[in-house]
Design a protein around this motif. Structure first.
Motif, PDB file in Angstrom:
ATOM      1  N   LEU A 104     -34.063  -1.772  -5.145  1.00  8.80           N
ATOM      2  CA  LEU A 104     -34.095  -2.960  -4.294  1.00  8.80           C
ATOM      3  C   LEU A 104     -33.118  -4.020  -4.797  1.00  8.80           C
ATOM      4  O   LEU A 104     -32.452  -4.691  -4.007  1.00  8.80           O
ATOM      5  CB  LEU A 104     -35.513  -3.516  -4.215  1.00  8.80           C
ATOM      6  CG  LEU A 104     -36.538  -2.607  -3.502  1.00  8.80           C
ATOM      7  CD1 LEU A 104     -37.913  -3.258  -3.489  1.00  8.80           C
ATOM      8  CD2 LEU A 104     -36.094  -2.278  -2.084  1.00  8.80           C
ATOM      9  N   ARG A 105     -33.039  -4.186  -6.101  1.00  9.51           N
ATOM     10  CA  ARG A 105     -32.082  -5.153  -6.643  1.00  9.51           C
ATOM     11  C   ARG A 105     -30.647  -4.730  -6.358  1.00  9.51           C
ATOM     12  O   ARG A 105     -29.788  -5.556  -6.052  1.00  9.51           O
ATOM     13  CB  ARG A 105     -32.301  -5.304  -8.148  1.00  9.51           C
ATOM     14  CG  ARG A 105     -33.550  -6.108  -8.497  1.00  9.51           C
ATOM     15  CD  ARG A 105     -33.777  -6.176  -9.992  1.00  9.51           C
ATOM     16  NE  ARG A 105     -34.893  -7.066 -10.315  1.00  9.51           N
ATOM     17  CZ  ARG A 105     -35.827  -6.779 -11.215  1.00  9.51           C
ATOM     18  NH1 ARG A 105     -35.788  -5.636 -11.867  1.00  9.51           N
ATOM     19  NH2 ARG A 105     -36.811  -7.628 -11.447  1.00  9.51           N
ATOM     20  N   VAL A 160     -37.576  -9.818  -7.226  1.00 13.47           N
ATOM     21  CA  VAL A 160     -38.405  -8.637  -6.942  1.00 13.47           C
ATOM     22  C   VAL A 160     -39.577  -8.588  -7.911  1.00 13.47           C
ATOM     23  O   VAL A 160     -39.398  -8.676  -9.124  1.00 13.47           O
ATOM     24  CB  VAL A 160     -37.580  -7.343  -7.052  1.00 13.47           C
ATOM     25  CG1 VAL A 160     -38.441  -6.135  -6.691  1.00 13.47           C
ATOM     26  CG2 VAL A 160     -36.355  -7.407  -6.148  1.00 13.47           C
ATOM     27  N   PHE A 194     -31.809  -7.326  -3.060  1.00 12.08           N
ATOM     28  CA  PHE A 194     -33.042  -8.089  -3.215  1.00 12.08           C
ATOM     29  C   PHE A 194     -32.959  -8.973  -4.462  1.00 12.08           C
ATOM     30  O   PHE A 194     -32.337  -8.605  -5.462  1.00 12.08           O
ATOM     31  CB  PHE A 194     -34.246  -7.152  -3.365  1.00 12.08           C
ATOM     32  CG  PHE A 194     -34.799  -6.629  -2.075  1.00 12.08           C
ATOM     33  CD1 PHE A 194     -36.071  -6.975  -1.649  1.00 12.08           C
ATOM     34  CD2 PHE A 194     -34.052  -5.780  -1.267  1.00 12.08           C
ATOM     35  CE1 PHE A 194     -36.600  -6.480  -0.467  1.00 12.08           C
ATOM     36  CE2 PHE A 194     -34.563  -5.280  -0.086  1.00 12.08           C
ATOM     37  CZ  PHE A 194     -35.840  -5.638   0.322  1.00 12.08           C
ATOM     38  N   LYS A 239     -37.880  -1.126  -8.154  1.00 14.44           N
ATOM     39  CA  LYS A 239     -37.329  -2.459  -8.387  1.00 14.44           C
ATOM     40  C   LYS A 239     -35.819  -2.394  -8.574  1.00 14.44           C
ATOM     41  O   LYS A 239     -35.077  -3.233  -8.043  1.00 14.44           O
ATOM     42  CB  LYS A 239     -37.980  -3.083  -9.627  1.00 14.44           C
ATOM     43  CG  LYS A 239     -39.443  -3.440  -9.429  1.00 14.44           C
ATOM     44  CD  LYS A 239     -40.088  -3.892 -10.718  1.00 14.44           C
ATOM     45  CE  LYS A 239     -39.550  -5.230 -11.186  1.00 14.44           C
ATOM     46  NZ  LYS A 239     -40.288  -5.724 -12.382  1.00 14.44           N
ATOM     47  N   LYS A 271     -43.103  -7.529  -3.680  1.00 11.11           N
ATOM     48  CA  LYS A 271     -42.437  -8.455  -2.770  1.00 11.11           C
ATOM     49  C   LYS A 271     -41.069  -8.820  -3.317  1.00 11.11           C
ATOM     50  O   LYS A 271     -40.776  -8.612  -4.510  1.00 11.11           O
ATOM     51  CB  LYS A 271     -43.277  -9.722  -2.578  1.00 11.11           C
ATOM     52  CG  LYS A 271     -43.556 -10.484  -3.873  1.00 11.11           C
ATOM     53  CD  LYS A 271     -44.467 -11.662  -3.636  1.00 11.11           C
ATOM     54  CE  LYS A 271     -44.763 -12.398  -4.944  1.00 11.11           C
ATOM     55  NZ  LYS A 271     -45.642 -13.569  -4.727  1.00 11.11           N
ATOM     56  N   GLY A 272     -40.234  -9.355  -2.456  1.00 11.71           N
ATOM     57  CA  GLY A 272     -38.902  -9.758  -2.870  1.00 11.71           C
ATOM     58  C   GLY A 272     -38.254 -10.567  -1.769  1.00 11.71           C
ATOM     59  O   GLY A 272     -38.833 -10.767  -0.692  1.00 11.71           O
TER      60      GLY A 272
END
Length: 279
Positions: free
Chosen positions: A153-154, A161, A158, A150, A175-176
């Motif tokens: 991705l952030r 998330v 993203f 997470k 998902k995101g």
């Protein structure tokens, strides 16, 4: 298994970089050498040391080939992982693998030691920290690995998330939404596999089937590797594309984002005598 030795990849690596226009990423060079040497899937997917690294044996030996070419002065790498020729390289120059190996090891050609047959004594220049970081990621418990995913991705853009990871969810772990310059957005589902082996094409097909009607794109992350068939399946014509992040990509991202990685830059000071002569 007939896997080419590192010194047998020296000249092919040079040829591939030349064909790429004088520079290339690790992945581009690896794909080029594999194609040039016509290496079959069973060779290219053979792991080097699944307990410590996500690299295949071919990738490991190619890392050594790059290191020898770098120490010989023919290529160098940027902070962004692009390998390029130095001024020493001249198109059409004749290169001898034995000469390269002997020069790097500081031995004369008449040395009785069979340097060509010896395994390198230490890790390649770009391997030590990779193996340490990869082993650290593999040792995380599942919840910590989810939090790491997470965070990554952030960091790369993203938003919203979420990690779902519920059983019966068709392999979708989360998902995101990816926003591009605050104008376009894409819904993405992802699967994270903390794994030491290779992910095959069947896993990619199963993941694609689960994402149909639920997202614009798919992202498959593994601490292991993807087989060549899996990579081809991910971008198969007529099917929803799936982006792949393997163990090597993962440690590169952690380094680039400075997540759990400290990079110390060494300052080099050089006196410019010509400047003083002009005073």
């Amino acid at each position: 298994m007939n896997i080419p030795k590192y010194h047998e990849m020296l000249i092919p690596a040079v040829k591939v970089i030349a064909d790429l226009g004088g520079s290339g990423t690790i992945q581009e060079i690896a794909e080029g050498v594999i194609k040039l040497l016509e290496l079959p899937e069973e060779v290219t997917s053979h792991p080097h040391n699944p307990e410590k690294s996500s690299q295949t044996e071919v990738e490991y030996r190619l890392a050594w080939a790059r290191t020898y070419l770098k120490k010989y002065g023919l290529i160098d790498n940027s902070e962004r992982g692009v390998w390029a020729f130095t001024d020493k390289y001249q198109r059409g120059m004749k290169l001898d693998p034995e000469e390269i190996v002997q020069a790097v090891r500081g031995q004369g050609k008449n040395s009785k030691k069979k340097a060509m047959d010896d395994a390198p004594e230490a890790l390649p220049d770009d391997m030590g920290w990779r193996e340490t970081l990869h082993q650290t990621v593999l040792s995380l418990d599942p919840s910590a690995f989810e939090r790491l995913t997470k965070r990554i991705l952030r960091e790369v853009g993203f938003v919203q998330v979420e990690v779902t990871g519920q059983s019966g969810d068709g392999g979708i772990d989360g998902k995101g939404i990816v926003k591009i310059q605050e104008v376009l957005s894409y819904h993405v589902v992802f699967q994270c596999k903390r794994y030491k082996g290779s992910v095959g094409s069947s896993a990619i097909r199963d993941f694609r089937g689960a994402m149909v009607g639920r997202a614009d794109k798919g992202l498959f992350i593994t601490t292991g590797t993807f087989t060549r068939d899996a990579a081809k399946e991910a971008i198969r014509d007529g099917a929803s594309p799936i982006d792949l992040i393997d163990g090597d990509d993962l440690v590169d991202m952690l380094k680039k984002l400075r997540l759990g990685v400290n990079v110390r830059m060494v300052e080099e000071v050089e006196v410019d005598n010509q400047w003083f002569e002009k005073i």
